[in-house]
Design a protein around this motif. Structure first.
Motif, PDB file in Angstrom:
ATOM      1  N   ASN A  28     116.254  47.703  28.579  1.00 51.09           N
ATOM      2  CA  ASN A  28     116.645  49.020  29.097  1.00 51.09           C
ATOM      3  C   ASN A  28     117.115  49.956  27.986  1.00 51.09           C
TER       4      ASN A  28
ATOM      5  N   THR B 148     123.524  50.850  31.661  1.00 48.69           N
ATOM      6  CA  THR B 148     122.814  49.569  31.710  1.00 48.69           C
ATOM      7  C   THR B 148     123.775  48.434  32.065  1.00 48.69           C
TER       8      THR B 148
ATOM      9  N   ARG C 256     123.644  55.421  27.722  1.00 53.19           N
ATOM     10  CA  ARG C 256     122.634  54.512  28.277  1.00 53.19           C
ATOM     11  C   ARG C 256     123.194  53.085  28.339  1.00 53.19           C
TER      12      ARG C 256
END
Lengths: 199, 128
Positions: A43, A153, A149
């Motif tokens: 991811n 995640t 991010r």
């Protein structure tokens, strides 16, 4: 001050055996935590080959550093930290590369047949719809900064607690919450167009 | 219209079920052991030593090279001044030695007198 005793590490036996050269014990650790680490690294990088190479580096680093693992945290936390550090370093280097092609980034669902959603096999239409939405979601994820991010995640995809994330990222829970809040706002904004098309 | 937070979280949570393809980890483990074996072989051989040396130098950026060169220059300067070369050693100026002729005690002089008849001169004076 009295500090409550930490529960014993469930991987202690495997770690001890791996330390003594039992490669099968280390294989068991790879199989146990591979999916989780794959999810995080994939991811973050959104690239299958990079994920594979990074995970090889992560497990190799962990295997060679088992001697210095003192058990002050759980093995899972320790190896997750290694994975986070290597991934963030990798992303920094990749960012610096001036010749990075946008084609290099392949979000989930775009030619990544082995990384599939296994929950909705029975409903192909729903599956296709979700897949399309997930492509948009992955694109939106890639537009977030690395630190935002990372928390999305770890929290939303990996289901980790704020405290766990704070420990792994060596920051405060407040910072984690703040990053998460900002990242959610950004994702909501990035997904606006595709959401309007579908719903 | 933006998705609500709940909708976004639900969408993100779907990604929890994403898995690599069946058999991926079996191949991964095989690849892992091959890499470990190759690393071990390389670490022990001449190639490994050269690679290590190359890596060691490769880790230094331009700034570190400059820092290292500066340190080496400083060390050389210190050695130069602290340990002077043989030729530059300062020879202390010679100081005159004071030789005093001390008169021997009279008794010792008498003991050294040769009173044999051969030691006498023709005019009866003692010859030393």
């Amino acid at each position: 001050m009295f500090r409550p005793a930490r529960p014993p590490d469930p991987d202690q036996d495997l770690v001890d055996r791996a330390r003594q050269g039992d490669t099968r014990a280390f294989d068991a650790l790879i199989l146990k935590y591979g999916d989780k680490l794959y999810g995080m690294v994939y991811n973050m990088t959104s690239n299958k080959e990079d994920t594979h190479d990074l995970l090889q580096d992560v497990f190799s680093r962990a295997y060679q550093s088992l001697g210095s693992f003192r058990g002050q945290s759980a093995f899972y936390t320790w190896i997750y930290q290694i994975a986070v550090n290597l991934t963030l370093n990798f992303l920094k280097k990749r960012k610096r590369r001036s010749n990075l092609s946008l084609n290099e980034l392949k979000p989930t669902g775009q030619g990544e047949a082995e990384f599939v959603d296994t929950t909705n096999d029975a409903d192909p239409e729903r599956q296709a719809q979700l897949k399309e939405l997930q492509i948009r979601l992955n694109e939106a994820m890639q537009r977030l900064s690395e630190k935002h991010r990372m928390v999305v995640t770890m929290f939303d995809i990996q289901g980790m607690s704020h405290a766990e994330i704070a420990k792994i990222l060596k920051t405060s829970e407040g910072t984690v919450r703040s990053r998460l809040h900002y990242a959610h706002l950004q994702l909501q904004s990035f997904l606006q167009d595709s959401w309007e098309e579908r719903f | 219209m933006n998705p609500s937070l709940e909708q976004l979280e639900t969408l993100l949570a779907l990604k929890r079920d994403e898995r690599p393809q069946e058999g991926y980890w079996r191949n991964f483990v095989v690849d892992f052991h091959q890499r470990q074996h190759m690393d071990a072989v390389e670490r022990t051989g001449l190639k490994g030593m050269m690679a290590k040396t190359s890596d060691w130098f490769g880790q230094f950026g331009a700034a570190r090279w400059a820092y290292g060169a500066g340190m080496a220059y400083a060390c050389a300067t210190v050695i130069f001044f602290v340990f002077p070369r043989e030729a530059d050693k300062v020879v202390p100026a010679a100081t005159p030695v004071k030789y005093e002729v001390l008169p021997m005690p009279a008794t010792e002089q008498l003991q050294e007198l040769d009173l044999t008849p051969e030691a006498k001169s023709s005019d009866g004076e003692q010859v030393f």
